[in-house]
Design a protein around this motif. Structure first.
Motif, PDB file in Angstrom:
ATOM      1  N   GLN A 112       0.810  -1.032  -0.178  1.00 28.20           N
ATOM      2  CA  GLN A 112      -0.001  -0.103   0.065  1.00 28.20           C
ATOM      3  C   GLN A 112       0.744   1.141  -0.046  1.00 28.20           C
ATOM      4  O   GLN A 112       0.416   2.394  -0.308  1.00 28.20           O
ATOM      5  CB  GLN A 112      -0.984   0.138   1.370  1.00 28.20           C
ATOM      6  CG  GLN A 112      -2.284  -0.477   1.137  1.00 28.20           C
ATOM      7  CD  GLN A 112      -2.382  -2.136   1.438  1.00 28.20           C
ATOM      8  OE1 GLN A 112      -1.326  -2.739   1.655  1.00 28.20           O
ATOM      9  NE2 GLN A 112      -3.432  -2.543   1.589  1.00 28.20           N
ATOM     10  N   HIS A 113       2.100   1.221   0.374  1.00 28.21           N
ATOM     11  CA  HIS A 113       3.027   2.334   0.566  1.00 28.21           C
ATOM     12  C   HIS A 113       3.801   2.358  -0.564  1.00 28.21           C
ATOM     13  O   HIS A 113       4.938   3.007  -0.927  1.00 28.21           O
ATOM     14  CB  HIS A 113       3.659   2.343   1.714  1.00 28.21           C
ATOM     15  CG  HIS A 113       3.120   2.279   2.867  1.00 28.21           C
ATOM     16  ND1 HIS A 113       2.207   2.841   3.495  1.00 28.21           N
ATOM     17  CD2 HIS A 113       3.104   0.977   3.936  1.00 28.21           C
ATOM     18  CE1 HIS A 113       1.536   2.426   4.549  1.00 28.21           C
ATOM     19  NE2 HIS A 113       2.004   1.391   4.769  1.00 28.21           N
ATOM     20  N   SER A 114       3.416   1.366  -1.858  1.00 33.56           N
ATOM     21  CA  SER A 114       4.093   1.545  -3.145  1.00 33.56           C
ATOM     22  C   SER A 114       5.488   1.083  -3.024  1.00 33.56           C
ATOM     23  O   SER A 114       6.463   1.321  -3.818  1.00 33.56           O
ATOM     24  CB  SER A 114       4.005   3.071  -3.706  1.00 33.56           C
ATOM     25  OG  SER A 114       2.952   3.414  -4.018  1.00 33.56           O
ATOM     26  N   LYS A 115       5.858   0.164  -1.873  1.00 37.97           N
ATOM     27  CA  LYS A 115       7.121  -0.389  -1.890  1.00 37.97           C
ATOM     28  C   LYS A 115       7.268  -1.790  -2.316  1.00 37.97           C
ATOM     29  O   LYS A 115       6.314  -2.406  -2.175  1.00 37.97           O
ATOM     30  CB  LYS A 115       7.583  -0.475  -0.230  1.00 37.97           C
ATOM     31  CG  LYS A 115       8.102   0.818   0.160  1.00 37.97           C
ATOM     32  CD  LYS A 115       9.014   0.413   1.422  1.00 37.97           C
ATOM     33  CE  LYS A 115       9.974   1.305   1.808  1.00 37.97           C
ATOM     34  NZ  LYS A 115       9.959   1.669   3.316  1.00 37.97           N
ATOM     35  N   LEU A 116       8.062  -2.013  -3.030  1.00 38.11           N
ATOM     36  CA  LEU A 116       8.413  -3.560  -3.545  1.00 38.11           C
ATOM     37  C   LEU A 116       7.930  -4.441  -2.328  1.00 38.11           C
ATOM     38  O   LEU A 116       8.569  -4.239  -1.399  1.00 38.11           O
ATOM     39  CB  LEU A 116       9.709  -3.678  -4.085  1.00 38.11           C
ATOM     40  CG  LEU A 116       9.879  -3.160  -5.621  1.00 38.11           C
ATOM     41  CD1 LEU A 116      11.214  -3.336  -6.133  1.00 38.11           C
ATOM     42  CD2 LEU A 116       9.005  -3.672  -6.634  1.00 38.11           C
ATOM     43  N   ARG A 117       7.414  -5.638  -2.778  1.00 36.97           N
ATOM     44  CA  ARG A 117       7.050  -6.486  -1.868  1.00 36.97           C
ATOM     45  C   ARG A 117       8.235  -7.294  -1.348  1.00 36.97           C
ATOM     46  O   ARG A 117       8.989  -7.824  -2.570  1.00 36.97           O
ATOM     47  CB  ARG A 117       5.898  -7.463  -2.177  1.00 36.97           C
ATOM     48  CG  ARG A 117       4.575  -6.902  -2.227  1.00 36.97           C
ATOM     49  CD  ARG A 117       3.551  -7.682  -2.455  1.00 36.97           C
ATOM     50  NE  ARG A 117       2.164  -7.234  -2.296  1.00 36.97           N
ATOM     51  CZ  ARG A 117       1.500  -6.979  -1.127  1.00 36.97           C
ATOM     52  NH1 ARG A 117       1.825  -7.237   0.027  1.00 36.97           N
ATOM     53  NH2 ARG A 117       0.322  -6.332  -1.182  1.00 36.97           N
ATOM     54  N   SER A 118       8.731  -7.689  -0.268  1.00 38.77           N
ATOM     55  CA  SER A 118       9.950  -8.485   0.001  1.00 38.77           C
ATOM     56  C   SER A 118       9.424  -9.911   1.004  1.00 38.77           C
ATOM     57  O   SER A 118      10.180 -10.494   1.461  1.00 38.77           O
ATOM     58  CB  SER A 118      10.781  -7.979   0.903  1.00 38.77           C
ATOM     59  OG  SER A 118      10.296  -7.278   1.995  1.00 38.77           O
ATOM     60  N   ASP A 119       8.275 -10.227   0.443  1.00 42.78           N
ATOM     61  CA  ASP A 119       7.578 -11.338   1.392  1.00 42.78           C
ATOM     62  C   ASP A 119       7.547 -12.512   0.264  1.00 42.78           C
ATOM     63  O   ASP A 119       7.830 -12.303  -0.790  1.00 42.78           O
ATOM     64  CB  ASP A 119       6.357 -10.975   2.096  1.00 42.78           C
ATOM     65  CG  ASP A 119       5.485 -10.421   0.995  1.00 42.78           C
ATOM     66  OD1 ASP A 119       5.632 -10.175   0.076  1.00 42.78           O
ATOM     67  OD2 ASP A 119       4.308 -10.019   1.540  1.00 42.78           O
TER      68      ASP A 119
END
Ligand code: HEM
Length: 162
Positions: A112-119
């Motif tokens: 939601q914060h436009s950060k690439l997902r790292s999960d």
């Protein structure tokens, strides 16, 4: 020597058989997941159909070697299976992008914060997207024109690489 007419008749018949089999494979999976909703069922049905048709295409080369038959750089049965694997994989990707977070497919790749997902969710979507791009590349070069333009060696190396 086979006439062009007979060749295309055979080719179209093979596409109808492979296309129908891909849909039937999908239908079997569809019935195994009747408890799920429509989009999720379409997604999983096309996913397994794509995977199994891909496996069939990949097995043809080793199968020819085991039977000590000629194993040409390219042959129509493998190409046609590959085309249907690509069609089902691209279809699955389109549907798969709408199973979760409905209507907001970009959230598969960023949060939601436009950060690439790292999960793990992000990881599986990145690998899925890379696989989908490779299928598109394979679809684009699965024709005689590409084979001629790229030259046998480069074409085969691209195929093997993907
Ligand atoms: C960005 C691209 C992709 C996305 C967003 C995506 C999305 C999904 C989703 C949401 C599921 C779960 C379906 C469900 O359980 O209802 C799934 C499962 C699956 N996908 Fe994809 N997919 C992508 C690309 C691919 C590609 C290119 C393939 C290659 C054939 C593929 C093969 C599979 C398989 C075999 C499953 C079933 C895994 C299981 O048993 O749970 N996916 N995908």
């Amino acid at each position: 020597m086979m006439t062009a007419n007979r060749y295309w008749k055979q080719r179209v018949t093979r596409h109808v058989i492979i296309g129908t089999s891909s849909l039937l494979l999908g239908a079997v999976v569809w019935f195994l997941f009747l408890r799920r909703d429509l989009i999720s069922r379409l997604s999983i049905a096309s996913a397994y159909s794509a995977m199994l048709v891909t496996v069939a295409a990949l097995l043809l080369g080793p199968w020819n070697v085991l039977r000590r038959r000629a194993n040409p750089i390219s042959f129509d049965l493998r190409r046609d299976l590959g085309i249907w694997a690509g069609i089902m994989a691209v279809f699955h990707t389109g549907i798969g992008l709408n199973v979760h977070l409905r209507g907001r497919p970009w959230l598969y790749f960023v949060d939601q914060h436009s950060k690439l997902r790292s999960d793990f969710f992000g990881f599986s979507n990145y690998t899925g997207a890379i696989a989908a791009l490779l299928f598109v590349l394979l679809l684009a070069i699965s024709n005689d024109l590409s084979l001629r333009r790229l030259g046998t060696q480069r074409w085969k190396s691209l195929q093997r690489w993907t």
